[in-house]
Design an enzyme around this catalytic site. Structure first.
Site, PDB file in Angstrom:
ATOM      1  CG  ASP A 326      36.136  46.281  35.862  1.00  0.00           C
ATOM      2  OD1 ASP A 326      36.935  44.817  35.226  1.00  0.00           O
ATOM      3  OD2 ASP A 326      37.157  46.955  36.850  1.00  0.00           O
ATOM      4  CD  GLU A 355      34.180  41.620  34.953  1.00  0.00           C
ATOM      5  OE1 GLU A 355      35.590  41.022  35.149  1.00  0.00           O
ATOM      6  OE2 GLU A 355      35.000  42.452  35.454  1.00  0.00           O
TER       7      GLU A 355
END
Length: 613
Positions: A326, A355
């Site tokens: 993330d 990400e």
């Protein structure tokens, strides 16, 4: 005599109570022998633990570090060459033994270091566990966490759990998925909105509302029985404000402080901008994502090593096949590169996708391992895979275009692939139409015809396709109504649901139509080697019809996507460099054989996946 016995027992109990109070945590809670990360740094937490000195028979203590907080000790052990064993860590003060604590080096699974991560032969199914299926109602509420189940609240806990995922693995497999990426499952003890679990309060513990650590391991085992893979959503950038350390930080600079809270500017381009001001770059990397997510300081060697060991611990413990990381590009970029390299050094065939939510291919490609763009700045992230957000941007707009122009329509998809040269490993890139943070694709396009075009594309282009749960039955959700609306409950995942879409007989005709096209494409893709690792030749769209070929020595696939509402006729002579002298092809979506003559007709808003015979 009885009084004496009682007194001795009571004193002994008090001693034990004192010992247990002295050490509240040792992390990692255990380790393994035979690890490349053999210099194991134990974080020991307990009241005034820094007053004590650790001793171990038979294992060398390389270093003992104290911080400004006397409640922490960091003990570095040399486990190189050590066999699996249990041993005692003895804690002394002024040369006198105070107490001991048991620790264990476990035996690794055979070939653990050589595990093979997810790759371009896989299709990844993205699940939000709280919203997928409630397989165990007994863990809906738990005494150790604040927020309880409230399915009526869009942003509340709904009760989905690990058992719910296990219960429907057959469904996921039948869809054509070969891997699961679940949003985080570690404990998140926020009082509200804890269901997304990105604000973690204990990174060594599965949230009890999802199940236990053993349940998570069992999910991995059940997937591996099906030759499927488990990808953990890992958060390096931040924890939650309720993380247990936040009440008693090991060091002031364990997190970024301004002092206290300072928000990121979200401008990730400052990470590579040669003209960026220092203050803008500082707030991008060091600012908190939101006020409930303290930003971790990867410049702090103790914090960085804690994160490295935690990541390796989960891979080894749960037998993981990959990470999705993330907010990768919000991290201190040198620190996160060290974190990534440490994991890949331990597991050379593992895979990690970061990400990197940016809207420029060069800026995304900067973050992939061995990027020539990043090398200009003497930087290497060591990150194997990134997410193709520019393709996502194109897919969110392309199929709404009714009047194609020089730069609108299928040309937007074509132009995305023109920039493939920027990526050092174009096959190892995650491709998707949506995820848990974006608008639902079926909300953008209220048409199964458009959905078929998108799935045709995702199922045949380079990279690793990812499907968001529920899209395969036409599930919608409007981000404008809040994140909870794009994270709706999967129908049938709760005992009280009257509609069960996990089974064909429970789905509506429309839901079955969505499911069938998805299943057909991705089950075919499992053995389509030209799609996994073949080359690509694409042709400039004409009349909003996009044609490209995927091919290797053993297979050639021609893909035709007609985004026009009108039937179109293709002159096949234009594609002779790929078709050669082919006379026929098997069309995957219809399971029919198609003759390849001088022309090919294709209906409006339709697609072909043609396996050349």
């Amino acid at each position: 005599m009885k009084k004496s016995t009682f007194l001795i027992t009571a004193i002994f109990a008090l001693i034990l109570q004192s010992v247990n109070a002295q050490i509240e945590r040792i992390e990692p809670p255990f380790w393994w022998s035979g690890m490349q990360h053999s210099e194991l740094e134990l974080m020991v937490y307990g009241e005034n633990i820094a007053e004590l000195s650790p001793k171990i028979d038979g294992i060398e203590i390389l270093e003992v570090k104290k911080t400004e907080n006397p409640n922490y000790l960091f003990i570095t052990l040399d486990t190189q060459g050590q066999e699996p064993q249990k041993f005692k860590i003895v804690f002394e003060k002024n040369g006198k033994r105070k107490f001991s604590k048991n620790y264990e080096l476990k035996e690794r699974r055979p070939e653990s270091a050589q595990r093979k991560g997810f790759d371009s032969s896989d299709m990844i199914y993205l699940i939000m566990p709280d919203r997928f299926a409630n397989g165990d109602t007994s863990n809906d509420n738990h005494k150790d966490v604040v927020e309880k189940v409230n399915r009526d609240h869009q942003g509340g806990r709904h009760g989905g759990d690990i058992q719910g995922i296990i219960d429907y693995l057959d469904y996921i497999e039948s869809l054509g998925a070969t891997a699961i990426w679940s949003t985080p499952m570690n404990e998140d003890n926020d009082s509200t909105y804890s269901y997304h679990t990105y604000a973690q309060s204990d990174v060594y513990k599965i949230d009890p509302r999802y199940g236990t650590n053993e349940d998570y391991k069992r999910l991995s085992q059940e997937l591996h029985k099906r030759s499927m893979k488990l990808i953990m959503d890992y958060v390096v950038n931040h924890w939650g404000i309720t993380h247990w350390m936040m009440d008693d930080l090991p060091t002031y600079d364990w997190i970024h402080q301004f002092p206290g809270y300072g928000q990121t500017n979200y401008r990730m381009s400052t990470q590579m901008d040669p003209n960026a001001s220092e203050i803008d770059a500082y707030y991008c990397m060091d600012g908190w994502f939101v006020s409930t997510m303290p930003d971790l300081n990867q410049k702090n060697p103790l914090a960085l090593n804690y994160l490295i060991q935690n990541a390796i611990w989960w891979i080894e413990y749960a037998d993981l096949d990959g990470f999705r990381v993330d907010t990768y590009s919000y991290n201190d970029k040198q620190g996160v590169a060290k974190w990534t390299k440490s994991i890949m050094d331990e597991y050379p065939n593992f895979n990690i996708v970061g990400e990197v939510w940016m809207h420029d291919q060069a800026q995304i490609a900067y973050w992939q391992k061995d990027s020539k763009i990043a090398a200009i700045q003497d930087y290497n992230s060591h990150l194997p895979s990134v997410m193709d957000f520019t393709l996502h941007d194109a897919l969110s707009a392309t199929f709404q275009v009714e009047e194609p122009s020089w730069d609108k329509g299928m040309i937007q998809v074509y132009e995305n692939f023109v920039n493939d040269f920027l990526y050092p490993d174009i096959d190892n890139i995650l491709v998707f139409a949506e995820n848990h943070d974006t608008q639902r694709i079926n909300q953008i396009y209220n048409s199964i015809e458009d959905y078929k075009l998108i799935m045709t594309l995702l199922g045949t282009i380079r990279g690793i396709p990812q499907l968001y749960y529920g899209s395969e039955i036409g599930m919608k959700g409007d981000k404008a109504k809040g994140d909870g609306d794009i994270r709706r409950d999967f129908p049938g995942g709760w005992e009280t649901d009257t509609h069960n879409a996990f089974f064909a007989q429970g789905r509506t005709a429309t839901e079955n139509a969505y499911f069938d096209v998805t299943s057909k494409i991705f089950n075919w893709r499992k053995t389509a080697t030209a799609i996994h690792n073949g080359k690509t030749t694409q042709y400039i769209p004409e009349n909003d019809v996009y044609v490209y070929f995927r091919y290797n020595d053993n297979q050639t696939v021609m893909v035709v996507i007609n985004n026009s509402k009108e039937e179109q006729t293709l002159e096949l002579g234009r594609f002779k460099e790929n078709l050669q002298d082919a006379k026929s092809a098997k069309e995957i979506l219809s399971s029919s054989e198609i003759s390849l003559g001088e022309t090919l007709n294709i209906a409006g808003k339709a697609s072909y996946i043609l396996e050349i015979l």
